[in-house]
Design an enzyme around this catalytic site. Sequence first.
Site, PDB file in Angstrom:
ATOM      1  N   CYS A 137      59.397  59.440  55.638  1.00  0.00           N
ATOM      2  CA  CYS A 137      60.351  60.729  56.095  1.00  0.00           C
ATOM      3  C   CYS A 137      59.729  61.274  56.882  1.00  0.00           C
ATOM      4  CB  CYS A 137      60.843  61.218  54.571  1.00  0.00           C
ATOM      5  SG  CYS A 137      59.345  61.785  53.567  1.00  0.00           S
ATOM      6  N   SER A 193      61.320  62.621  45.185  1.00  0.00           N
ATOM      7  CA  SER A 193      61.002  61.690  44.129  1.00  0.00           C
ATOM      8  C   SER A 193      60.020  62.283  42.872  1.00  0.00           C
ATOM      9  CB  SER A 193      59.800  60.645  44.852  1.00  0.00           C
ATOM     10  OG  SER A 193      60.368  59.795  45.687  1.00  0.00           O
ATOM     11  N   HIS A 225      58.853  66.959  55.465  1.00  0.00           N
ATOM     12  CA  HIS A 225      57.756  68.019  55.042  1.00  0.00           C
ATOM     13  C   HIS A 225      57.645  68.999  55.638  1.00  0.00           C
ATOM     14  CE1 HIS A 225      57.384  65.806  51.208  1.00  0.00           C
ATOM     15  NE2 HIS A 225      57.391  64.809  51.636  1.00  0.00           N
ATOM     16  N   CYS A 246      55.238  60.701  48.576  1.00  0.00           N
ATOM     17  CA  CYS A 246      55.555  62.116  48.474  1.00  0.00           C
ATOM     18  C   CYS A 246      55.157  62.632  47.135  1.00  0.00           C
ATOM     19  CB  CYS A 246      57.095  62.192  48.843  1.00  0.00           C
ATOM     20  SG  CYS A 246      57.531  61.957  50.437  1.00  0.00           S
ATOM     21  N   GLU A 274      57.475  53.263  49.194  1.00  0.00           N
ATOM     22  CA  GLU A 274      56.472  54.098  49.774  1.00  0.00           C
ATOM     23  C   GLU A 274      55.361  54.510  48.638  1.00  0.00           C
ATOM     24  OE1 GLU A 274      53.994  56.331  52.866  1.00  0.00           O
ATOM     25  OE2 GLU A 274      55.032  54.247  52.540  1.00  0.00           O
ATOM     26  N   CYS A 324      59.727  57.251  47.076  1.00  0.00           N
ATOM     27  CA  CYS A 324      58.651  57.249  48.037  1.00  0.00           C
ATOM     28  C   CYS A 324      57.552  58.372  47.140  1.00  0.00           C
ATOM     29  CB  CYS A 324      59.235  58.305  48.931  1.00  0.00           C
ATOM     30  SG  CYS A 324      58.155  58.618  50.310  1.00  0.00           S
ATOM     31  N   ARG A 332      65.946  61.398  50.660  1.00  0.00           N
ATOM     32  CA  ARG A 332      65.846  60.991  49.180  1.00  0.00           C
ATOM     33  C   ARG A 332      66.319  62.124  48.296  1.00  0.00           C
ATOM     34  NH1 ARG A 332      61.950  59.235  52.162  1.00  0.00           N
ATOM     35  NH2 ARG A 332      61.397  56.671  51.918  1.00  0.00           N
ATOM     36  N   CYS A 347      53.778  62.040  53.549  1.00  0.00           N
ATOM     37  CA  CYS A 347      54.704  60.874  53.884  1.00  0.00           C
ATOM     38  C   CYS A 347      54.572  60.480  55.276  1.00  0.00           C
ATOM     39  CB  CYS A 347      55.998  61.076  53.086  1.00  0.00           C
ATOM     40  SG  CYS A 347      57.012  59.439  53.080  1.00  0.00           S
TER      41      CYS A 347
END
Length: 633
Positions: free
Chosen positions: A65, A564, A69, A611, A13, A608, A541, A62
């Site tokens: 996921c 990330s 968030h 993110c 992503e 990701c 993650r 994102c």
Amino acid sequence: MKRVVVDPISRIEGHLRVEIKVDEATGKVEDALSSGTAWRGIELVAKNRDPRDLWAFVQRICGVCTSTHALASLRAVEDALGIKIPKNANAIRNIMHSCLDVHDHIVHFYHLHALDWVSPVAALAADPAKTAQLQNDILNTYNVSGLAPADLESSSSAYPKEFPKATTAYFGAVQAKIKKIVDSGQLGIFSAQWWDHPDYNILPPEVHLMGVAHYLNILDRQRDIVIPHVIFGGKNPHPHYIVGGMPCAISMDDMNAPINTARLAAVDQSISLTKDLVNYFYLPDILAIGKIYVQAGKVDGGGLSKKRALSYGDYPDEPYTGIADGDYHRKNIVRSNGVVENFALGVDKATFINLEGKDFMDPQYLSEEVDHSWFEYPNGTKTLHPIDGVTDPKFTGPKTGTKEKWEFLDEDNKYSWIKSPTFKGKACEVGPLAKYIVVYTKVKQGILKDPTWAEQMIVRQIDTVSQVLGVPAHVWMTSTVGRTACRALDAQVAATISQYFYNQLVANIKAGDVAVADTTNFDPNTWAPESKGVGLVDAPRGGLGHWIHIKDGRSANYQCIVPSTWNACPKTTAGEHGAYEDSMIDTKVKIADKPLEILKAIHSFDPCLACATHLYNKKGEKIVSVNTDALCK
């Protein structure tokens, strides 16, 4: 020494570029760089907004996921405002969070990572009859479905089990479908890979055929995992929430109510299916592939996890008063909060450092550096805690090439749009592997005197896999195989957590409690003139943190350190590599121009970069303004 660039890394992503310096004679990677190639400007989007709306904006960081968030934002705002949500809302949020964990892990392995291990081209050499026998053997050999507490198993479920198909005719039909795709020369979903790489010879053709068949199976069933998002949050991705709880009213009498008996039954069915997908597809596949790799001596790629792993902890069993005040960590059923150093020496020799409550607001514990990032801090400041964070871009371009067309990154200066988060000035790896290292260390060293059922399950999982693979935990866990396996184990725990909180929710409703939100402090007139808060989530993650400074009813500052950012970060001020970079340095490469091993290592983190980054207008112009306040004139 050859310098190899992979840009972009596909099947992730977002946008990621990596560069390695590899000795072609030995395959040793001497140095590695990781660069996020787009800027995340969400902090500027969040500035001066109504804190009650922020979860909806930052959730768009994102689309994979999805709700993590939003959950981190809600927890940050509620921490700042001293809001305690109802018991039902706590259970519902935990169900949504845990089902998202499973969905994210399953989709990651089968549709983003599996093709690093199995090949549709190699599957053409398989014998369908032998594949059917292999499928049954794997289900018998790697059945680890009995690790959850007995009362959280699905043995009494009224819904049919979801087992992998295991017939010659089925695998023959899948193979014919694959052959048609390969013969066409248009590989489609199976494109962009080095199918002639020798690593694909590690597994027999029948494993390749079985793996590709499951790729297609899960492609069809993965949507059923997130039904709780649709039931409780109205949609997926990006379900709805509300500061103070959840927006879904509960009534067992009104069949038009958002939550009623029929919709609770749909959640129950989804959880049951989810556990089957993990227990009978995901985990057996991972263990079967992992054992072959470990027996072949492929236990590299651990990188930073060998030195320093960080986790935040999650899943509060009861509503809590706040995060910064320490109550959140006291209530969690997965108390993975902390840092473990030197796990690769063995769990008994590892060092644990606690991290909880007030520590998350302390710059002595957490901060972000920008020495190697395309940002700058005011007055030459080197590091800032996120509550005081600044998002001010300073793009300098690559070392060679142009700003529009890069050749090589500038490893001695700035080379990424990602900041470098640190724990006490040091880089850390986050993610399911880090979570498992922390819990395992805390339990085995007696730091957790009375482990919860979830923590006990994690220890049983690790000890069981150590027996299956035939090597100690600190050997297999700190590797690319281990990082991939821990993600599957985390999915099994998350599916069980969904069941746990579903049972809790149903029991609470039966007791007559149908409250889903507390709006006592929803009105800004009830707020203090100024407050600060932190929202934590152990996302799929890894450790996710949102920090907010609320002043005069608006967001004065908003900063995120996402998983990330931790893992994909460039070097720290002290010159220490981030987790992606360190994992590449810890990986041997057979063919420099086809570094499949590097893709495996990077993909094992489930990158990701959406993110970690976000697009922006390079002229700094205001593009559009949307007012969401219905009372605004």
